[in-house]
Design a protein around this motif. Structure first.
Motif, short mmCIF file in Angstrom:
data_model
loop_
_atom_site.label_atom_id
_atom_site.label_comp_id
_atom_site.label_asym_id
_atom_site.label_seq_id
_atom_site.Cartn_x
_atom_site.Cartn_y
_atom_site.Cartn_z
N GLY A 167 -6.02 -2.90 9.58
CA GLY A 167 -5.02 -2.63 10.32
C GLY A 167 -3.70 -2.10 9.29
N HIS A 168 -3.57 -3.04 8.20
CA HIS A 168 -2.58 -2.80 7.24
C HIS A 168 -2.87 -1.39 6.66
CE1 HIS A 168 0.27 -6.39 7.12
NE2 HIS A 168 -0.78 -6.79 7.77
N LEU A 217 0.83 -1.25 0.01
CA LEU A 217 -0.05 -0.09 -0.09
C LEU A 217 1.00 1.15 0.13
CD1 LEU A 217 -2.79 -1.19 2.62
CD2 LEU A 217 -2.76 -1.12 0.05
N VAL A 218 1.83 1.28 0.96
CA VAL A 218 2.88 2.38 0.83
C VAL A 218 3.42 2.55 -0.47
CG1 VAL A 218 5.08 3.30 1.80
CG2 VAL A 218 3.06 2.26 3.27
N ALA A 219 4.12 1.42 -1.01
CA ALA A 219 4.76 1.78 -2.35
C ALA A 219 3.95 1.99 -3.48
CB ALA A 219 5.41 0.18 -2.71
N ALA A 277 -1.31 4.22 6.06
CA ALA A 277 -1.70 5.69 6.22
C ALA A 277 -0.59 6.54 7.26
CB ALA A 277 -3.10 6.00 6.34
N ALA A 278 -0.37 5.92 8.13
CA ALA A 278 0.23 6.56 9.33
C ALA A 278 1.90 6.76 8.56
CB ALA A 278 0.24 5.87 10.50
N LEU A 279 2.30 5.66 8.09
CA LEU A 279 3.71 5.40 7.65
C LEU A 279 3.85 6.51 6.48
CD1 LEU A 279 6.55 4.33 7.60
CD2 LEU A 279 5.94 2.48 6.29
N ILE A 280 2.88 6.73 5.66
CA ILE A 280 2.94 7.61 4.60
C ILE A 280 2.99 9.05 5.07
CG2 ILE A 280 1.70 8.68 2.54
CD1 ILE A 280 0.72 5.97 2.07
N ARG A 281 2.16 9.55 6.26
CA ARG A 281 2.32 10.77 6.84
C ARG A 281 3.50 11.06 7.60
NH1 ARG A 281 -2.77 9.00 8.97
NH2 ARG A 281 -2.02 8.61 10.79
N LEU A 282 4.05 10.02 8.04
CA LEU A 282 5.35 10.09 8.75
C LEU A 282 6.38 10.35 7.67
CD1 LEU A 282 7.14 9.87 11.25
CD2 LEU A 282 7.36 7.38 10.70
#
Length: 268
Positions: free
Chosen positions: A252-253, A60-62, A258-263
């Protein structure tokens, strides 16, 4: 960092955050909590036994950040499997190169037999005189905790050595455990307290290593507040008839992603 991100990220980022332009190489390391056990369709070309899915948080992040993903995560992995080969699989760290710009790590639960111990809540006593393996699981030993911390630190050092321009983010474990038992968490109060103690200790060990090794920490456990296994929208579940018991859900994933992208956006 913005307030919401600050609550989730330990102030342990590198002195010069690494920009992530489109096409940057992203290597995801970890256990089934990164691979995405049974939350969606199997990821194509991934080792079947690793249980990677198309909607795990690394993918999802990639996809959102247009990164070139190398997903090395694998169900059942311990920190040893990041550092060294595991049967036919190379060490997960062997996927890093000097071109790597982002590394995420979700590992450690299997080092302290987290999932297998949590699943003891579903144990049914044996019948007809057969031996029973029920009862409270043994707590992780001091030696196991020490080895976990040592291996996590070595993983961080190896990332810096192999991919010196990469941003390293430890993503700790989502927490399915509520304050009180429910149908999907069939513990008594004492068993639930023991399980929560292990989950919290794992989070502390991960945070301590991230701080010492100047890595970033995404506190996925904090995302679980209000989303435990007994909630209307769990981010991780205990007993499940449809997904992987004692593992994160697709929601959860998505929340981790979403949190990792914001970070990454707020600290680059």
């Amino acid at each position: 960092m913005r307030g919401a991100v600050a609550l989730l990220a330990l102030a342990a980022a590198p002195a010069s955050p690494v920009a992530l332009p489109s096409g940057s190489t992203y290597v995801a390391l970890g256990s089934s909590y990164a691979a995405g056990a049974r939350i969606g369709a199997p990821a194509p070309a991934a080792p079947m036994r690793c249980g990677q899915t198309v909607n795990n948080y690394p993918r999802l992040v990639a996809a959102r950040l247009h990164l070139d993903l190398v997903d090395a995560s694998c169900g059942g992995a311990t920190t040893e499997h990041l550092l060294r080969a595991w049967d036919e699989l190379p060490a997960q760290l062997d996927h890093l190169t000097a071109a790597t710009r982002l590394v995420t790590v979700t590992i450690g639960g299997n080092d302290v037999h987290l999932v297998s111990d949590l699943a003891r809540a579903e144990c049914t006593p044996a019948r007809d005189g057969a031996a029973s393996h029920c009862g409270p699981p043994p707590a992780p030993t001091a030696a196991e905790w020490t080895r976990l911390g040592r291996n996590l630190a070595e993983i961080a050092r190896q990332v810096r050595h192999r991919a010196p321009r990469a941003r390293l983010v430890f993503v700790d474990y989502l927490d399915m455990l509520p304050a009180r038992p429910c149908a999907s968490i069939p513990y008594d109060a004492a068993g639930l307290a023991r399980a929560r103690a292990t989950v919290r200790h794992l989070a502390r060990v991960t945070a301590a290593v991230a701080r010492r090794e100047r890595a970033t920490l995404l506190r996925a456990g904090a995302l679980s507040r209000g989303h435990d296994s007994c909630s209307a929208e769990p981010y991780a579940v205990g007993h499940s008839d449809t997904g992987a018991s004692w593992h994160p859900t697709a929601a959860g994933h998505a929340a981790i992603a979403a949190a990792l992208i914001r970070l990454l956006r707020d600290t680059s």
